[in-house]
Enzyme design. Structure first.
Site, PDB file in Angstrom:
ATOM      1  N   THR A   1      14.219   0.332   8.561  1.00  0.00           N
ATOM      2  CA  THR A   1      13.946   1.493   7.714  1.00  0.00           C
ATOM      3  C   THR A   1      14.583   2.765   8.261  1.00  0.00           C
ATOM      4  O   THR A   1      14.766   2.903   9.476  1.00  0.00           O
ATOM      5  CB  THR A   1      12.418   1.683   7.602  1.00  0.00           C
ATOM      6  OG1 THR A   1      12.144   2.944   7.000  1.00  0.00           O
ATOM      7  CG2 THR A   1      11.758   1.694   8.973  1.00  0.00           C
ATOM      8  N   ASP A   2      14.852   3.713   7.367  1.00  0.00           N
ATOM      9  CA  ASP A   2      15.353   5.024   7.807  1.00  0.00           C
ATOM     10  C   ASP A   2      14.292   5.821   8.566  1.00  0.00           C
ATOM     11  O   ASP A   2      14.604   6.818   9.212  1.00  0.00           O
ATOM     12  CB  ASP A   2      15.880   5.829   6.610  1.00  0.00           C
ATOM     13  CG  ASP A   2      14.850   6.100   5.526  1.00  0.00           C
ATOM     14  OD1 ASP A   2      13.697   5.630   5.644  1.00  0.00           O
ATOM     15  OD2 ASP A   2      15.197   6.800   4.547  1.00  0.00           O
ATOM     16  N   GLU A   3      13.022   5.387   8.466  1.00  0.00           N
ATOM     17  CA  GLU A   3      11.948   6.150   9.121  1.00  0.00           C
ATOM     18  C   GLU A   3      12.050   6.120  10.648  1.00  0.00           C
ATOM     19  O   GLU A   3      11.379   6.902  11.319  1.00  0.00           O
ATOM     20  CB  GLU A   3      10.582   5.611   8.698  1.00  0.00           C
ATOM     21  CG  GLU A   3      10.345   5.784   7.228  1.00  0.00           C
ATOM     22  CD  GLU A   3       8.899   5.530   6.839  1.00  0.00           C
ATOM     23  OE1 GLU A   3       8.030   5.512   7.720  1.00  0.00           O
ATOM     24  OE2 GLU A   3       8.663   5.345   5.643  1.00  0.00           O
TER      25      GLU A   3
ATOM     26  N   TYR B   1       3.565   2.823  11.896  1.00  0.00           N
ATOM     27  CA  TYR B   1       4.507   1.914  11.220  1.00  0.00           C
ATOM     28  C   TYR B   1       5.933   2.114  11.719  1.00  0.00           C
ATOM     29  O   TYR B   1       6.586   1.171  12.175  1.00  0.00           O
ATOM     30  CB  TYR B   1       4.447   2.118   9.696  1.00  0.00           C
ATOM     31  CG  TYR B   1       5.653   1.563   8.969  1.00  0.00           C
ATOM     32  CD1 TYR B   1       5.867   0.193   8.885  1.00  0.00           C
ATOM     33  CD2 TYR B   1       6.602   2.416   8.386  1.00  0.00           C
ATOM     34  CE1 TYR B   1       6.994  -0.321   8.241  1.00  0.00           C
ATOM     35  CE2 TYR B   1       7.718   1.917   7.736  1.00  0.00           C
ATOM     36  CZ  TYR B   1       7.917   0.546   7.667  1.00  0.00           C
ATOM     37  OH  TYR B   1       9.034   0.054   7.036  1.00  0.00           O
TER      38      TYR B   1
ATOM     39  N   LYS C   1       8.669  -0.337  13.808  1.00  0.00           N
ATOM     40  CA  LYS C   1       9.990  -0.736  13.287  1.00  0.00           C
ATOM     41  C   LYS C   1      11.082  -0.306  14.277  1.00  0.00           C
ATOM     42  O   LYS C   1      12.046  -1.045  14.501  1.00  0.00           O
ATOM     43  CB  LYS C   1      10.238  -0.120  11.909  1.00  0.00           C
ATOM     44  CG  LYS C   1       9.377  -0.666  10.792  1.00  0.00           C
ATOM     45  CD  LYS C   1       9.555  -2.154  10.517  1.00  0.00           C
ATOM     46  CE  LYS C   1      10.906  -2.508   9.923  1.00  0.00           C
ATOM     47  NZ  LYS C   1      10.951  -3.939   9.479  1.00  0.00           N
TER      48      LYS C   1
HETATM   49  P1  NAD Z   1       5.824  -5.771   1.697  1.00  0.00           P
HETATM   50  O1  NAD Z   1       4.643  -5.251   2.428  1.00  0.00           O
HETATM   51  O2  NAD Z   1       5.869  -5.677   0.204  1.00  0.00           O
HETATM   52  O3  NAD Z   1       6.042  -7.321   2.052  1.00  0.00           O
HETATM   53  C1  NAD Z   1       5.933  -7.822   3.346  1.00  0.00           C
HETATM   54  C2  NAD Z   1       5.923  -9.353   3.275  1.00  0.00           C
HETATM   55  O4  NAD Z   1       5.879  -9.862   4.624  1.00  0.00           O
HETATM   56  C3  NAD Z   1       4.713  -9.929   2.546  1.00  0.00           C
HETATM   57  O5  NAD Z   1       5.116 -10.970   1.700  1.00  0.00           O
HETATM   58  C4  NAD Z   1       3.839 -10.448   3.680  1.00  0.00           C
HETATM   59  O6  NAD Z   1       3.008 -11.541   3.295  1.00  0.00           O
HETATM   60  C5  NAD Z   1       4.874 -10.860   4.707  1.00  0.00           C
HETATM   61  N1  NAD Z   1       4.340 -10.870   6.091  1.00  0.00           N
HETATM   62  C6  NAD Z   1       3.621  -9.887   6.693  1.00  0.00           C
HETATM   63  N2  NAD Z   1       3.291 -10.255   7.943  1.00  0.00           N
HETATM   64  C7  NAD Z   1       3.841 -11.492   8.146  1.00  0.00           C
HETATM   65  C8  NAD Z   1       3.857 -12.392   9.240  1.00  0.00           C
HETATM   66  N3  NAD Z   1       3.250 -12.096  10.397  1.00  0.00           N
HETATM   67  N4  NAD Z   1       4.514 -13.573   9.102  1.00  0.00           N
HETATM   68  C9  NAD Z   1       5.135 -13.882   7.929  1.00  0.00           C
HETATM   69  N5  NAD Z   1       5.138 -13.075   6.856  1.00  0.00           N
HETATM   70  C10 NAD Z   1       4.494 -11.887   6.963  1.00  0.00           C
HETATM   71  O7  NAD Z   1       7.084  -5.048   2.350  1.00  0.00           O
HETATM   72  P2  NAD Z   1       8.417  -4.479   1.672  1.00  0.00           P
HETATM   73  O8  NAD Z   1       8.163  -3.109   1.166  1.00  0.00           O
HETATM   74  O9  NAD Z   1       8.983  -5.506   0.789  1.00  0.00           O
HETATM   75  O10 NAD Z   1       9.342  -4.322   2.971  1.00  0.00           O
HETATM   76  C11 NAD Z   1      10.111  -5.430   3.448  1.00  0.00           C
HETATM   77  C12 NAD Z   1      10.906  -5.015   4.665  1.00  0.00           C
HETATM   78  O11 NAD Z   1      11.780  -3.954   4.333  1.00  0.00           O
HETATM   79  C13 NAD Z   1      10.060  -4.496   5.835  1.00  0.00           C
HETATM   80  O12 NAD Z   1      10.628  -4.970   7.031  1.00  0.00           O
HETATM   81  C14 NAD Z   1      10.168  -2.990   5.732  1.00  0.00           C
HETATM   82  O13 NAD Z   1      10.020  -2.395   6.994  1.00  0.00           O
HETATM   83  C15 NAD Z   1      11.580  -2.843   5.213  1.00  0.00           C
HETATM   84  N6  NAD Z   1      11.864  -1.632   4.427  1.00  0.00           N
HETATM   85  C16 NAD Z   1      11.078  -1.295   3.371  1.00  0.00           C
HETATM   86  C17 NAD Z   1      11.406  -0.187   2.579  1.00  0.00           C
HETATM   87  C18 NAD Z   1      10.571   0.192   1.371  1.00  0.00           C
HETATM   88  O14 NAD Z   1      10.884   1.176   0.721  1.00  0.00           O
HETATM   89  N7  NAD Z   1       9.529  -0.546   1.007  1.00  0.00           N
HETATM   90  C19 NAD Z   1      12.536   0.572   2.906  1.00  0.00           C
HETATM   91  C20 NAD Z   1      13.315   0.202   4.014  1.00  0.00           C
HETATM   92  C21 NAD Z   1      12.977  -0.909   4.764  1.00  0.00           C
HETATM   93  O1  DAU Z   2      11.853   5.219   3.946  1.00  0.00           O
HETATM   94  C1  DAU Z   2      11.604   3.845   3.891  1.00  0.00           C
HETATM   95  C2  DAU Z   2      10.107   3.597   3.864  1.00  0.00           C
HETATM   96  O2  DAU Z   2       9.658   3.918   2.561  1.00  0.00           O
HETATM   97  C3  DAU Z   2       9.762   2.160   4.224  1.00  0.00           C
HETATM   98  O3  DAU Z   2      10.105   1.919   5.557  1.00  0.00           O
HETATM   99  C4  DAU Z   2       8.273   1.885   4.031  1.00  0.00           C
HETATM  100  O4  DAU Z   2       8.011   0.514   4.238  1.00  0.00           O
HETATM  101  C5  DAU Z   2       7.885   2.279   2.616  1.00  0.00           C
HETATM  102  O5  DAU Z   2       6.487   2.105   2.442  1.00  0.00           O
HETATM  103  C6  DAU Z   2       8.282   3.720   2.330  1.00  0.00           C
HETATM  104  O6  DAU Z   2       7.506   4.640   3.134  1.00  0.00           O
HETATM  105  P1  DAU Z   2       6.898   6.004   2.528  1.00  0.00           P
HETATM  106  O7  DAU Z   2       5.758   6.394   3.372  1.00  0.00           O
HETATM  107  O8  DAU Z   2       7.989   6.987   2.265  1.00  0.00           O
HETATM  108  O9  DAU Z   2       6.423   5.440   1.081  1.00  0.00           O
HETATM  109  P2  DAU Z   2       5.080   5.645   0.226  1.00  0.00           P
HETATM  110  O10 DAU Z   2       5.311   4.939  -1.070  1.00  0.00           O
HETATM  111  O11 DAU Z   2       3.863   5.314   0.985  1.00  0.00           O
HETATM  112  O12 DAU Z   2       5.068   7.217  -0.054  1.00  0.00           O
HETATM  113  C7  DAU Z   2       6.190   7.895  -0.614  1.00  0.00           C
HETATM  114  C8  DAU Z   2       5.893   9.381  -0.601  1.00  0.00           C
HETATM  115  O13 DAU Z   2       4.848   9.673  -1.536  1.00  0.00           O
HETATM  116  C9  DAU Z   2       5.390   9.893   0.737  1.00  0.00           C
HETATM  117  O14 DAU Z   2       5.914  11.205   0.946  1.00  0.00           O
HETATM  118  C10 DAU Z   2       3.872   9.949   0.562  1.00  0.00           C
HETATM  119  C11 DAU Z   2       3.719  10.268  -0.903  1.00  0.00           C
HETATM  120  N1  DAU Z   2       2.521   9.733  -1.581  1.00  0.00           N
HETATM  121  C12 DAU Z   2       2.231   8.413  -1.431  1.00  0.00           C
HETATM  122  C13 DAU Z   2       1.159   7.842  -2.099  1.00  0.00           C
HETATM  123  C14 DAU Z   2       0.808   6.387  -1.941  1.00  0.00           C
HETATM  124  C15 DAU Z   2       1.771  10.554  -2.422  1.00  0.00           C
HETATM  125  O15 DAU Z   2       2.039  11.761  -2.577  1.00  0.00           O
HETATM  126  N2  DAU Z   2       0.714  10.001  -3.095  1.00  0.00           N
HETATM  127  C16 DAU Z   2       0.374   8.688  -2.970  1.00  0.00           C
HETATM  128  O16 DAU Z   2      -0.590   8.241  -3.621  1.00  0.00           O
END
Ligand code: NAD
Ligand code: DAU
Length: 336
Positions: free
Chosen positions: A125-127, A152, A156
């Site tokens: 992630t960019d975080e 989190y 990562k």
């Molecule tokens: P998600 O929470 O929707 O899905 C995570 C999946 O991993 C689930 O299916 C869960 O059952 C599985 N999992 C969790 N723990 C496990 C374990 N111990 N063994 C096997 N499986 C396990 O997550 P997502 O939003 O799809 O993110 C996927 C990946 O992408 C993560 O590595 C996250 O850090 C990265 N990422 C997410 C975002 C975003 O915007 N959501 C952005 C950049 C990177």
């Molecule tokens: O940047 C990549 C990341 O993006 C990933 O690594 C993470 O897995 C993914 O969850 C996401 O993280 P954020 O914390 O940015 O996403 P989230 O959807 O939780 O929140 C997005 C923004 O919205 C953040 O600034 C918090 C805000 N927010 C979130 C929720 C759930 C609100 O204002 N209200 C809300 O109810």
């Protein structure tokens, strides 16, 4: 180019992992996918239901289980590692599962890839780069120092460091990508965009944290999938690539776009308590990936991607309904 035909996708029943599995099945007919997923609260086998059984196999299990990895990993060409605990708010309430899955789980996969000489692509992630000020013209690049803010993002960051060390010390064949905020179908209702869409569908006012001016850099999950595939097949071992689609928007702008698209007034939402340590702004410079590997995003019109996503949630209530109540109960306890 590296041409894998038998890959493992960890976390393939989650949001981005399942979208990646769909992408591979649709675009790369020569590839068989073994999904390895623990099916936590965030994993749903329905996300990959209906895909041809000859192309996709689900193994339910934990990436921390070394014995299981010894049985599953051999014979595969690559592991594409999406599995993680992914939600910042959860990591603030209870960090422990994040340490286990994100740090120990990545360690176990690295050890398995080392033992069986299997290539790894690590999805991050960019975080890990912390945050930027709203008025800073800078964006994150592959050279930006690590400065994670949340439990989190710190786990990562730790996982990225493990991958780099295993490449350098043991010669594990691995690549890393750090992507910005994804949106699209199959995203859990705990996340910002699906939470607000499903609240509106439920007649509940959306919830905005803090002053709503925090900026996220949005990318459609299908563009993340094509970028990961590009890096897996054409990326250079040991390299990190940032993935982003120039999609910076403030939370309040995104929320007002959702409200407008769903026929609500622009102020029809609640301000709620801010997230502790809330990162201000993320912004990705993906020039390296574009220049060196020729990748381009396809979903560059955010409004149309958002409208398609709203339609998807309207049409898939049976998918999100089972997790909505428990998710909102958790937020209510936190005053959010
Ligand atoms: P998600 O929470 O929707 O899905 C995570 C999946 O991993 C689930 O299916 C869960 O059952 C599985 N999992 C969790 N723990 C496990 C374990 N111990 N063994 C096997 N499986 C396990 O997550 P997502 O939003 O799809 O993110 C996927 C990946 O992408 C993560 O590595 C996250 O850090 C990265 N990422 C997410 C975002 C975003 O915007 N959501 C952005 C950049 C990177
Ligand atoms: O940047 C990549 C990341 O993006 C990933 O690594 C993470 O897995 C993914 O969850 C996401 O993280 P954020 O914390 O940015 O996403 P989230 O959807 O939780 O929140 C997005 C923004 O919205 C953040 O600034 C918090 C805000 N927010 C979130 C929720 C759930 C609100 O204002 N209200 C809300 O109810």
């Amino acid at each position: 180019a590296f041409c894998p035909t038998n890959i493992i996708v960890t976390g393939g029943c989650g949001f981005i992992g399942s979208n990646f599995v769909h992408y591979v099945v649709e675009n790369h007919p020569e590839v068989h996918v073994t999904v390895l997923d623990k099916l936590t609260y965030a994993g749903n086998p329905e996300n990959i239901a209906g895909l041809p059984a000859g192309r996709v196999e689900l193994v339910v299990g934990d990436i921390c289980d070394a014995g299981l990895l010894d049985r599953v990993v051999p014979g595969h060409d690559a592991v594409v590692h999406f599995a993680a605990e992914s939600h910042n708010d959860n990591s603030i309430a209870d960090p422990e599962p994040f340490l286990r899955t994100n740090v120990e789980g990545t360690f176990r996969l690295l050890e398995a890839c080392r033992k069986f000489d299997v290539r790894l692509h690590h999805v991050s992630t960019d975080e890990v780069y912390g945050d930027l000020a709203l008025d800073d013209p800078a964006r994150f690049t592959e050279e930006t120092p690590y400065r994670p803010s949340s439990p989190y993002s710190s786990t990562k960051a730790a996982s990225d460091m493990l991958v780099r060390a295993w490449v350098r010390t043991y010669g594990v064949r691995a690549t890393i990508s750090n992507c910005s905020n994804n949106y699209g179908p199959y995203q859990h209702v705990e996340k910002f965009i699906p939470r607000q869409i499903t609240n509106i569908l439920d007649g509940v006012r959306p919830k905005l944290y803090g002053d709503g001016r925090n900026v996220r850099d949005w990318i459609h999950t299908e563009d993340h999938s094509s970028a990961v595939w590009t890096i897996l097949t054409r990326g250079i071992i040991g390299e990190t690539y940032l993935i982003g689609a120039d999609g910076e928007r403030s939370n309040i702008d995104v929320l007002r776009a959702i409200l407008a698209a769903m026929g609500r007034e622009p102020d029809d939402f609640d301000w709620v308590k801010d997230r502790p340590g809330h990162d201000r702004r993320y912004a990705i410079d993906s020039a390296k990936l574009r220049r060196e590997l020729g990748w381009e995003p396809r979903h560059t019109d955010f409004m149309s991607g958002l409208e398609q996503t709203i339609t998807w949630y309207r049409e898939h209530e049976s998918w999100w309904r089972p997790s909505k109540e428990a998710t909102e109960a958790k937020y209510a306890k936190q005053g959010q």
